[in-house]
Enzyme design. Structure first.
Site, PDB file in Angstrom:
ATOM      1  N   ARG A 105       0.796  -1.205  -0.161  1.00  0.00           N
ATOM      2  CA  ARG A 105       0.064   0.347  -0.135  1.00  0.00           C
ATOM      3  C   ARG A 105       0.989   1.232  -0.123  1.00  0.00           C
ATOM      4  NH1 ARG A 105      -5.547   1.478   3.547  1.00  0.00           N
ATOM      5  NH2 ARG A 105      -6.161  -0.050   1.703  1.00  0.00           N
ATOM      6  N   HIS A 132      -7.527   0.363  -6.585  1.00  0.00           N
ATOM      7  CA  HIS A 132      -7.395  -0.663  -5.276  1.00  0.00           C
ATOM      8  C   HIS A 132      -8.141  -1.966  -5.809  1.00  0.00           C
ATOM      9  CE1 HIS A 132      -7.775  -1.731  -1.086  1.00  0.00           C
ATOM     10  NE2 HIS A 132      -8.463  -0.920  -0.667  1.00  0.00           N
ATOM     11  N   GLN A 135     -10.014  -4.456  -3.240  1.00  0.00           N
ATOM     12  CA  GLN A 135     -11.460  -3.860  -2.739  1.00  0.00           C
ATOM     13  C   GLN A 135     -12.274  -4.148  -3.981  1.00  0.00           C
ATOM     14  OE1 GLN A 135     -12.558  -2.083   0.247  1.00  0.00           O
ATOM     15  NE2 GLN A 135     -14.440  -2.796  -0.828  1.00  0.00           N
ATOM     16  N   ASP A 223     -17.456   6.426  -1.758  1.00  0.00           N
ATOM     17  CA  ASP A 223     -16.254   6.347  -1.140  1.00  0.00           C
ATOM     18  C   ASP A 223     -16.093   7.788  -0.597  1.00  0.00           C
ATOM     19  OD1 ASP A 223     -13.667   5.801  -0.149  1.00  0.00           O
ATOM     20  OD2 ASP A 223     -12.750   6.018  -2.107  1.00  0.00           O
ATOM     21  N   CYS A 263     -16.664   1.245   0.461  1.00  0.00           N
ATOM     22  CA  CYS A 263     -15.445   0.378   0.343  1.00  0.00           C
ATOM     23  C   CYS A 263     -15.360   0.726   2.100  1.00  0.00           C
ATOM     24  CB  CYS A 263     -14.403   0.832  -0.333  1.00  0.00           C
ATOM     25  SG  CYS A 263     -13.926   2.580  -0.268  1.00  0.00           S
ATOM     26  N   ARG A 291     -13.574  -9.091   1.741  1.00  0.00           N
ATOM     27  CA  ARG A 291     -12.082  -8.556   1.692  1.00  0.00           C
ATOM     28  C   ARG A 291     -11.300  -9.882   1.782  1.00  0.00           C
ATOM     29  NH1 ARG A 291     -10.262  -3.548   1.417  1.00  0.00           N
ATOM     30  NH2 ARG A 291      -8.527  -4.507   0.724  1.00  0.00           N
TER      31      ARG A 291
HETATM   32  N1  NVA Z   1     -10.092   6.713  -1.696  1.00  0.00           N
HETATM   33  C1  NVA Z   1      -9.984   6.088  -0.292  1.00  0.00           C
HETATM   34  C2  NVA Z   1     -10.094   4.681  -0.011  1.00  0.00           C
HETATM   35  C3  NVA Z   1      -9.790   4.053   1.192  1.00  0.00           C
HETATM   36  C4  NVA Z   1     -10.030   2.572   1.164  1.00  0.00           C
HETATM   37  C5  NVA Z   1      -8.566   6.560  -0.190  1.00  0.00           C
HETATM   38  O1  NVA Z   1      -7.677   6.333  -0.983  1.00  0.00           O
HETATM   39  O2  NVA Z   1      -8.411   7.092   1.122  1.00  0.00           O
HETATM   40  N1   CP Z   2     -11.430  -0.237   2.227  1.00  0.00           N
HETATM   41  C1   CP Z   2     -10.280  -0.075   2.718  1.00  0.00           C
HETATM   42  O1   CP Z   2      -9.336  -0.662   1.731  1.00  0.00           O
HETATM   43  O2   CP Z   2     -10.059  -0.247   3.838  1.00  0.00           O
HETATM   44  P1   CP Z   2      -8.759   0.347   4.796  1.00  0.00           P
HETATM   45  O3   CP Z   2      -8.357   1.351   4.415  1.00  0.00           O
HETATM   46  O4   CP Z   2      -9.194   0.135   6.203  1.00  0.00           O
HETATM   47  O5   CP Z   2      -7.909  -0.904   4.491  1.00  0.00           O
END
Ligand code: NVA
Ligand code: CP
Length: 305
Positions: A105, A132, A135, A223, A263, A291
């Protein structure tokens, strides 16, 4: 160098591979209570390098690796020499010698691509600024379990239409034959040169009218308005995205059987109201659970002997 299979976005899947993976994930979901089955990662170590916060991705990957009999190593970016400037490529060249897969990540998608170019072991995207995919695999499994199919399903995505989730949804919709309607103000609409370049039998429609976007859809998805890394834009985003909030009024504009997805994490009262998030149409908690199942399937397919 032998090129392993990486999952950097859903563009790394064919339609058949996607179908196969979702079928396997559904099987793992059913068999979860039988702890002696599917010990497919015995003797394997999977590292997880995270430079952003995470609840679902981190915990579901670690629990999933344990359930498959493997060993997970959670590595905060700042605890590695990466945090002191060692390059992604040098890190990849070293980890190749120790472990069997890596889950990353990070901020810039290009950093993930750089890592993958030097990795002889599978690399799985656990979220970047662009995509992502894990997800989306959970989202597609959730829809498949609910509707019994993906092809022909209509999904409205409301909010930040230029986010990693919106772009991931565009890829998924084209691949799976879904009609995706992105409802977003012009400032937060996706780059059309990207969405139009995607191949597949699905359709991606972009509109600035949230009611038009949700008309007759089977699922409404949203989201956070402020993704990780975009905190400096909070005021502008809250102002421009408020008309795209998923609330009871917008739900009434959709079909009577519409289901609500997110998500997570959610900012209650911003992109979604609590009554909708916790209401009878919400399938958000099943979505979060899925997930675990899809990621176990991904790891088993990529890493098991
Ligand atoms: N769009 C959000 C997704 C979190 C799972 C982010 O990148 O923070
Ligand atoms: N949806 C998701 O990826 O959640 P986290 O940021 O908590 O991993």
């Amino acid at each position: 160098m032998i090129k392993p299979k990486h999952i950097l976005s859903l563009q790394d899947f064919t339609e058949d591979e996607l179908e196969d993976l979702l079928t396997f994930a559904a099987q793992l979901k059913i068999e979860r209570s039988n702890i002696d089955r599917n010990k497919l990662l015995v003797g394997k170590t999977i590292a997880m390098i995270f430079s952003k916060a995470s609840t679902r991705t981190r915990v579901s990957f670690q629990a999933g690796i344990y359930e498959l009999g493997g060993n997970s190593l959670f590595l905060d970016h700042n605890d590695l020499q990466l945090g002191r400037g060692e390059s992604m490529s040098d890190t990849a060249k070293v980890l190749n010698r120790y472990i069997h897969a890596v889950v990353i990540r990070t901020h810039k998608h290009e950093s993930l691509v750089e890592y993958a170019q030097h990795s002889t072991i599978p690399v799985i995207n656990a979220l970047t600024d662009k995509f992502h995919p894990c997800q989306l695999l959970a989202d597609l499994l959730t829809i498949k379990v609910n509707s019994g199919r993906l092809e022909g399903i209509k999904v409205a995505y409301l909010g930040d239409g230029a986010s990693n989730m919106a772009y991931s949804w565009a890829v998924a919709a084209k691949l799976a034959g879904i009609e995706l309607r992105i409802g977003a103000p012009s400032r937060f609409q996706p780059d059309l040169s990207f969405t139009e370049s995607l191949s597949g039998k699905g359709v991606v429609i972009v509109t600035d009218d949230p009611h038009q976007a949700v008309k007759d859809v089977d699922y409404i998805y949203t989201d956070v308005w402020v993704s990780m890394g975009f905190e400096s834009e909070v005021e502008e985003r809250e102002k421009l995205l408020m008309p795209y909030q998923v609330n009871n009024q917008i739900v009434k504009s959709a079909s009577s059987g519409v289901k609500i997805m997110h998500c997570l994490p959610a900012k209650r009262g911003q992109e979604i109201t609590s009554d909708v998030l916790d209401g009878p149409r919400s399938i958000i908690w099943d979505e979060a659970e899925n997930r675990l199942h899809v990621q176990k399937a991904v790891l088993a397919k990529l890493v098991a002997d």
